[in-house]
Design an enzyme around this catalytic site. Structure first.
Site, PDB file in Angstrom:
ATOM      1  N   GLU A   9       0.817  -1.227   0.000  1.00  0.00           N
ATOM      2  CA  GLU A   9       0.000   0.000   0.000  1.00  0.00           C
ATOM      3  C   GLU A   9       0.844   1.267   0.000  1.00  0.00           C
ATOM      4  O   GLU A   9       0.516   2.240  -0.691  1.00  0.00           O
ATOM      5  CB  GLU A   9      -0.949  -0.007   1.205  1.00  0.00           C
ATOM      6  CG  GLU A   9      -2.147  -0.935   1.055  1.00  0.00           C
ATOM      7  CD  GLU A   9      -1.823  -2.387   1.337  1.00  0.00           C
ATOM      8  OE1 GLU A   9      -2.705  -3.251   1.109  1.00  0.00           O
ATOM      9  OE2 GLU A   9      -0.682  -2.666   1.773  1.00  0.00           O
ATOM     10  N   HIS A  38      -9.395  -5.735  11.041  1.00  0.00           N
ATOM     11  CA  HIS A  38     -10.054  -5.506   9.761  1.00  0.00           C
ATOM     12  C   HIS A  38     -11.402  -4.804   9.933  1.00  0.00           C
ATOM     13  O   HIS A  38     -12.257  -4.887   9.060  1.00  0.00           O
ATOM     14  CB  HIS A  38     -10.272  -6.833   9.022  1.00  0.00           C
ATOM     15  CG  HIS A  38      -9.006  -7.490   8.586  1.00  0.00           C
ATOM     16  ND1 HIS A  38      -8.167  -8.117   9.458  1.00  0.00           N
ATOM     17  CD2 HIS A  38      -8.435  -7.612   7.358  1.00  0.00           C
ATOM     18  CE1 HIS A  38      -7.133  -8.608   8.800  1.00  0.00           C
ATOM     19  NE2 HIS A  38      -7.268  -8.309   7.523  1.00  0.00           N
TER      20      HIS A  38
END
Length: 315
Positions: A47, A116
């Site tokens: 990322e 998450h």
């Protein structure tokens, strides 16, 4: 994205599995086939790397859309977003613009546990130089994403992870409806209490409002849609009418845009309040995995109802 990419060849899409797999949630379905691998780029699981490449591309004239498979993974790219995307316009004295959209699913899904399940709006609304959008309805998601792609500022675009299955009417392509960034919507008219919300808890708030109507309490619901900039005027107009307010959001209670909204109300509508402002939030704990515990952490209809009845002095 399809419509905007057809209009502007400078728009490119980058992210994990956005191409051949067509997106983890199939959001990018068909884009690789139409635009090819030069404009729809499958990236490694890195990322910080592809966020940085996108920022650099935006500096030299492209308009990248960077998809995070989930906003939880954006923490790996936090340095790029906060130190570069948000600050380059100011640090270059206006010579460099960064027209980039960072988008992906935000908040809890079902049983994806603590690493998450972050609702990340509190992190990114804190940063000057970033716009932050959090639509709840399909129509707003389309109109706000169009506005974000066309904007010359870096935009954080938060798509509620549990909202991908929501259906609703959207304008035809020819109508090209743009929802302006920074404009809230009155989603439900009411006279007894204002509920301010955004993203996934919007539907929890609507359901609670319908149940409260059966008890004779009519709630006005303000869907913020954008969290930076904040449309405080729409909130204040509602609170001045109803004289009571409950703010409902998924992220943790400590700080963040929910607290910012409460602060704005107490500064600019204090004389109109007939009760303290309450918040219904995610609980102040990491998200558990077990379903029964997860349900106790997230805002529920019952908690929203209880808060509204409390500000209305009804039990």
């Amino acid at each position: 994205m399809l419509e905007e990419m057809r209009l502007d060849e400078n728009i490119v899409l980058m992210g994990e599995e956005v191409g051949y797999y067509q997106g983890a949630y199939k959001v990018t379905q068909g884009l690789l086939e139409e635009f090819g691998s030069d404009r729809v780029v499958d990236t490694p699981i890195a990322e910080a790397g592809f966020a940085g490449i996108g920022i650099g591309a935006a500096m030299v004239g492209l308009r990248p859309i960077i998809e995070f498979m989930t906003w939880n993974f954006s923490f790996v790219a936090f340095d790029q977003i906060v130190q570069n995307a948000a600050k380059l316009y100011q640090m270059s004295a206006g010579q460099l613009q960064v027209p980039i959209v960072f988008r992906g699913p935000n908040g809890a899904a079902k049983q994806v546990s603590s690493q998450h399940s972050h609702a990340v709006e509190a992190f990114y609304t804190h940063v000057p130089g970033l716009w932050v959008c959090a639509p709840a309805t399909p129509r707003d998601a389309k109109g706000l994403l169009k506005a974000a792609i066309r904007d010359n500022n870096p935009v954080i675009f938060l798509e509620g992870e549990t909202l991908y299955g929501i259906k609703g009417e959207v304008p035809e392509v020819e109508e090209d409806e743009i929802i302006p960034i920074g404009k809230a919507a009155v989603a439900r008219e009411g006279t007894d209490a204002t509920i301010v919300t955004w993203g996934s808890p919007y539907y929890t708030s609507l359901a609670a409002a319908e149940r409260l109507a059966g008890a004779g309490i009519e709630c006005e619901i303000i869907d913020m849609r954008s969290l930076r900039p904040l449309d405080m005027e729409t909130v204040l107009q509602s609170v001045r009418k109803t004289n009571r307010c409950v703010v409902v959001h998924e992220h943790w209670p400590y700080a963040g845009p929910g607290a910012e909204i409460v602060d704005g109300i107490q500064r600019d509508a204090m004389d109109h309040l007939d009760a303290p402002i309450l918040r219904v939030t995610g609980q102040d704990v990491p998200m558990p995995y077990a379903t029964n515990l997860e349900e106790n952490v997230l805002p529920t209809e019952a908690r929203v109802e209880e808060a509204v009845k409390q500000v209305c002095y009804r039990q």
